[in-house]
Design a protein around this motif. Structure first.
Motif, PDB file in Angstrom:
ATOM      1  N   ASN A 126       8.815   4.218  29.238  1.00 11.69           N
ATOM      2  CA  ASN A 126       9.155   2.885  28.738  1.00 11.69           C
ATOM      3  C   ASN A 126      10.407   2.963  27.890  1.00 11.69           C
ATOM      4  O   ASN A 126      10.640   3.963  27.212  1.00 11.69           O
ATOM      5  N   LEU A 127      11.195   1.914  27.935  1.00  8.23           N
ATOM      6  CA  LEU A 127      12.313   1.759  27.020  1.00  8.23           C
ATOM      7  C   LEU A 127      11.878   0.743  25.979  1.00  8.23           C
ATOM      8  O   LEU A 127      11.193  -0.222  26.302  1.00  8.23           O
ATOM      9  N   MET A 128      12.277   0.968  24.727  1.00  8.10           N
ATOM     10  CA  MET A 128      11.908   0.046  23.657  1.00  8.10           C
ATOM     11  C   MET A 128      13.100  -0.131  22.732  1.00  8.10           C
ATOM     12  O   MET A 128      13.794   0.841  22.408  1.00  8.10           O
ATOM     13  N   THR A 184      11.432  -5.021  19.238  1.00  5.09           N
ATOM     14  CA  THR A 184      11.259  -6.394  19.723  1.00  5.09           C
ATOM     15  C   THR A 184      11.170  -6.518  21.237  1.00  5.09           C
ATOM     16  O   THR A 184      10.786  -7.565  21.735  1.00  5.09           O
ATOM     17  N   TRP A 185      11.525  -5.474  21.983  1.00  3.57           N
ATOM     18  CA  TRP A 185      11.414  -5.552  23.435  1.00  3.57           C
ATOM     19  C   TRP A 185      10.980  -4.203  24.003  1.00  3.57           C
ATOM     20  O   TRP A 185      11.134  -3.173  23.372  1.00  3.57           O
ATOM     21  N   ARG A 186      10.443  -4.274  25.221  1.00  2.00           N
ATOM     22  CA  ARG A 186       9.991  -3.071  25.926  1.00  2.00           C
ATOM     23  C   ARG A 186      10.165  -3.297  27.422  1.00  2.00           C
ATOM     24  O   ARG A 186       9.913  -4.386  27.917  1.00  2.00           O
ATOM     25  N   ARG A 187      10.594  -2.275  28.155  1.00  2.00           N
ATOM     26  CA  ARG A 187      10.738  -2.336  29.613  1.00  2.00           C
ATOM     27  C   ARG A 187      10.114  -1.102  30.234  1.00  2.00           C
ATOM     28  O   ARG A 187      10.353   0.021  29.778  1.00  2.00           O
ATOM     29  N   SER A 188       9.348  -1.317  31.300  1.00  2.00           N
ATOM     30  CA  SER A 188       8.804  -0.200  32.075  1.00  2.00           C
ATOM     31  C   SER A 188       9.914   0.330  32.972  1.00  2.00           C
ATOM     32  O   SER A 188      10.729  -0.431  33.477  1.00  2.00           O
ATOM     33  N   CYS A 189       9.921   1.627  33.172  1.00  2.00           N
ATOM     34  CA  CYS A 189      10.882   2.218  34.096  1.00  2.00           C
ATOM     35  C   CYS A 189      10.346   3.548  34.614  1.00  2.00           C
ATOM     36  O   CYS A 189       9.284   4.010  34.188  1.00  2.00           O
ATOM     37  N   VAL A 190      11.088   4.122  35.536  1.00  2.00           N
ATOM     38  CA  VAL A 190      10.709   5.384  36.158  1.00  2.00           C
ATOM     39  C   VAL A 190      11.825   6.381  35.894  1.00  2.00           C
ATOM     40  O   VAL A 190      13.002   6.081  36.114  1.00  2.00           O
ATOM     41  N   LEU A 191      11.469   7.555  35.433  1.00  2.00           N
ATOM     42  CA  LEU A 191      12.416   8.628  35.177  1.00  2.00           C
ATOM     43  C   LEU A 191      12.731   9.310  36.500  1.00  2.00           C
ATOM     44  O   LEU A 191      11.837   9.824  37.168  1.00  2.00           O
ATOM     45  N   LEU A 192      14.001   9.291  36.908  1.00  2.00           N
ATOM     46  CA  LEU A 192      14.405   9.876  38.190  1.00  2.00           C
ATOM     47  C   LEU A 192      14.917  11.304  38.040  1.00  2.00           C
ATOM     48  O   LEU A 192      14.627  12.159  38.858  1.00  2.00           O
ATOM     49  N   ASP A 193      15.741  11.527  37.016  1.00  2.00           N
ATOM     50  CA  ASP A 193      16.151  12.887  36.680  1.00  2.00           C
ATOM     51  C   ASP A 193      16.464  12.947  35.193  1.00  2.00           C
ATOM     52  O   ASP A 193      16.682  11.925  34.549  1.00  2.00           O
ATOM     53  N   VAL A 194      16.455  14.153  34.647  1.00  2.00           N
ATOM     54  CA  VAL A 194      16.619  14.317  33.208  1.00  2.00           C
ATOM     55  C   VAL A 194      17.331  15.632  32.916  1.00  2.00           C
ATOM     56  O   VAL A 194      17.218  16.593  33.675  1.00  2.00           O
ATOM     57  N   ASP A 204      18.965  -7.024  31.039  1.00  2.00           N
ATOM     58  CA  ASP A 204      19.733  -7.630  29.953  1.00  2.00           C
ATOM     59  C   ASP A 204      19.481  -6.972  28.608  1.00  2.00           C
ATOM     60  O   ASP A 204      20.375  -6.877  27.777  1.00  2.00           O
ATOM     61  N   VAL A 205      18.283  -6.475  28.368  1.00  2.00           N
ATOM     62  CA  VAL A 205      17.965  -5.854  27.077  1.00  2.00           C
ATOM     63  C   VAL A 205      18.690  -4.522  26.877  1.00  2.00           C
ATOM     64  O   VAL A 205      18.835  -4.056  25.759  1.00  2.00           O
ATOM     65  N   LEU A 206      19.170  -3.923  27.969  1.00  2.00           N
ATOM     66  CA  LEU A 206      19.852  -2.638  27.858  1.00  2.00           C
ATOM     67  C   LEU A 206      21.244  -2.778  27.258  1.00  2.00           C
ATOM     68  O   LEU A 206      21.920  -1.779  27.041  1.00  2.00           O
ATOM     69  N   GLN A 207      21.678  -3.983  27.001  1.00  2.00           N
ATOM     70  CA  GLN A 207      22.976  -4.173  26.360  1.00  2.00           C
ATOM     71  C   GLN A 207      22.937  -3.791  24.888  1.00  2.00           C
ATOM     72  O   GLN A 207      23.962  -3.753  24.227  1.00  2.00           O
ATOM     73  N   ALA A 208      21.755  -3.504  24.371  1.00  2.00           N
ATOM     74  CA  ALA A 208      21.618  -3.046  22.979  1.00  2.00           C
ATOM     75  C   ALA A 208      22.377  -1.729  22.825  1.00  2.00           C
ATOM     76  O   ALA A 208      22.417  -0.918  23.753  1.00  2.00           O
ATOM     77  N   LYS A 209      22.970  -1.518  21.668  1.00  2.00           N
ATOM     78  CA  LYS A 209      23.741  -0.300  21.429  1.00  2.00           C
ATOM     79  C   LYS A 209      22.860   0.939  21.523  1.00  2.00           C
ATOM     80  O   LYS A 209      23.235   1.926  22.122  1.00  2.00           O
ATOM     81  N   GLU A 210      21.682   0.878  20.932  1.00  2.00           N
ATOM     82  CA  GLU A 210      20.752   2.000  20.964  1.00  2.00           C
ATOM     83  C   GLU A 210      19.345   1.498  21.239  1.00  2.00           C
ATOM     84  O   GLU A 210      19.010   0.371  20.897  1.00  2.00           O
ATOM     85  N   PHE A 211      18.536   2.350  21.853  1.00  2.00           N
ATOM     86  CA  PHE A 211      17.137   2.034  22.117  1.00  2.00           C
ATOM     87  C   PHE A 211      16.388   3.351  22.264  1.00  2.00           C
ATOM     88  O   PHE A 211      16.987   4.422  22.198  1.00  2.00           O
ATOM     89  N   GLU A 262      21.429   5.774  24.357  1.00  2.92           N
ATOM     90  CA  GLU A 262      22.426   4.727  24.496  1.00  2.92           C
ATOM     91  C   GLU A 262      22.756   4.614  25.980  1.00  2.92           C
ATOM     92  O   GLU A 262      22.712   5.603  26.715  1.00  2.92           O
ATOM     93  N   LEU A 263      23.069   3.407  26.412  1.00  2.00           N
ATOM     94  CA  LEU A 263      23.369   3.150  27.820  1.00  2.00           C
ATOM     95  C   LEU A 263      24.732   3.704  28.184  1.00  2.00           C
ATOM     96  O   LEU A 263      25.692   3.531  27.441  1.00  2.00           O
ATOM     97  N   VAL A 264      24.822   4.369  29.347  1.00  2.00           N
ATOM     98  CA  VAL A 264      26.085   4.896  29.843  1.00  2.00           C
ATOM     99  C   VAL A 264      26.564   4.068  31.027  1.00  2.00           C
ATOM    100  O   VAL A 264      27.720   3.685  31.100  1.00  2.00           O
ATOM    101  N   TRP A 265      25.667   3.776  31.982  1.00  2.00           N
ATOM    102  CA  TRP A 265      26.042   2.997  33.157  1.00  2.00           C
ATOM    103  C   TRP A 265      24.833   2.270  33.727  1.00  2.00           C
ATOM    104  O   TRP A 265      23.699   2.641  33.464  1.00  2.00           O
ATOM    105  N   ILE A 266      25.126   1.205  34.511  1.00  2.00           N
ATOM    106  CA  ILE A 266      24.099   0.448  35.246  1.00  2.00           C
ATOM    107  C   ILE A 266      24.615   0.236  36.661  1.00  2.00           C
ATOM    108  O   ILE A 266      25.779  -0.104  36.863  1.00  2.00           O
ATOM    109  N   ASP A 267      23.743   0.437  37.643  1.00  2.00           N
ATOM    110  CA  ASP A 267      24.062   0.177  39.050  1.00  2.00           C
ATOM    111  C   ASP A 267      22.808  -0.391  39.703  1.00  2.00           C
ATOM    112  O   ASP A 267      21.905   0.356  40.072  1.00  2.00           O
ATOM    113  N   GLY A 268      22.751  -1.714  39.813  1.00  2.00           N
ATOM    114  CA  GLY A 268      21.559  -2.369  40.355  1.00  2.00           C
ATOM    115  C   GLY A 268      20.398  -2.201  39.393  1.00  2.00           C
ATOM    116  O   GLY A 268      20.476  -2.597  38.240  1.00  2.00           O
TER     117      GLY A 268
END
Length: 109
Positions: A20-22, A27-37, A51-58, A73-79
């Motif tokens: 999960n991302l929080m 104030t917000w939470r998103r479910s996601c799947v870890l693909l690589d780390v 849209d919530v990933l526009q936060a500077k840090e999470f 912190e977000l580096v990139w988004i593709d779909g």
């Protein structure tokens, strides 16, 4: 395994690893799947809006209780895919105004 000029070796997940991302303020939470780390970041597939990933840090919560987490912190988004960089204490710049502790000060404590 190193992917295309990456600085850190990445481990690709064989099975869907739910995380999960929080928001750093909780104030917000998103479910996601870890693909690589790697030690420095991760690639995730986000469920729902990005849209919530526009936060500077999470935070990326790695356990269901939230006791295991990484500051990101977000580096990139593709779909629905996104790349995040893990923020570490070593990654933060130290304040130039704060003097480094001397050896004597460390030993006297």
């Amino acid at each position: 395994m190193k992917f295309d000029g990456r600085k850190a070796s990445r481990v690709k997940m064989d099975h869907r690893q739910p995380v999960n991302l929080m928001g750093s303020d909780g104030t917000w939470r998103r479910s996601c799947v870890l693909l690589d780390v790697s030690q420095s970041g991760a690639k995730i597939e986000v469920e729902g809006t990005l849209d919530v990933l526009q936060a500077k840090e999470f935070f990326m919560l790695l356990s269901s209780t939230g006791l295991a987490y990484r500051r990101c912190e977000l580096v990139w988004i593709d779909g629905t895919m996104a790349g995040v960089h893990f923020i570490t204490a070593e990654g933060k710049k130290k304040s130039a105004s704060a003097p480094a502790p001397t050896q004597n000060a460390v030993q006297s404590k």
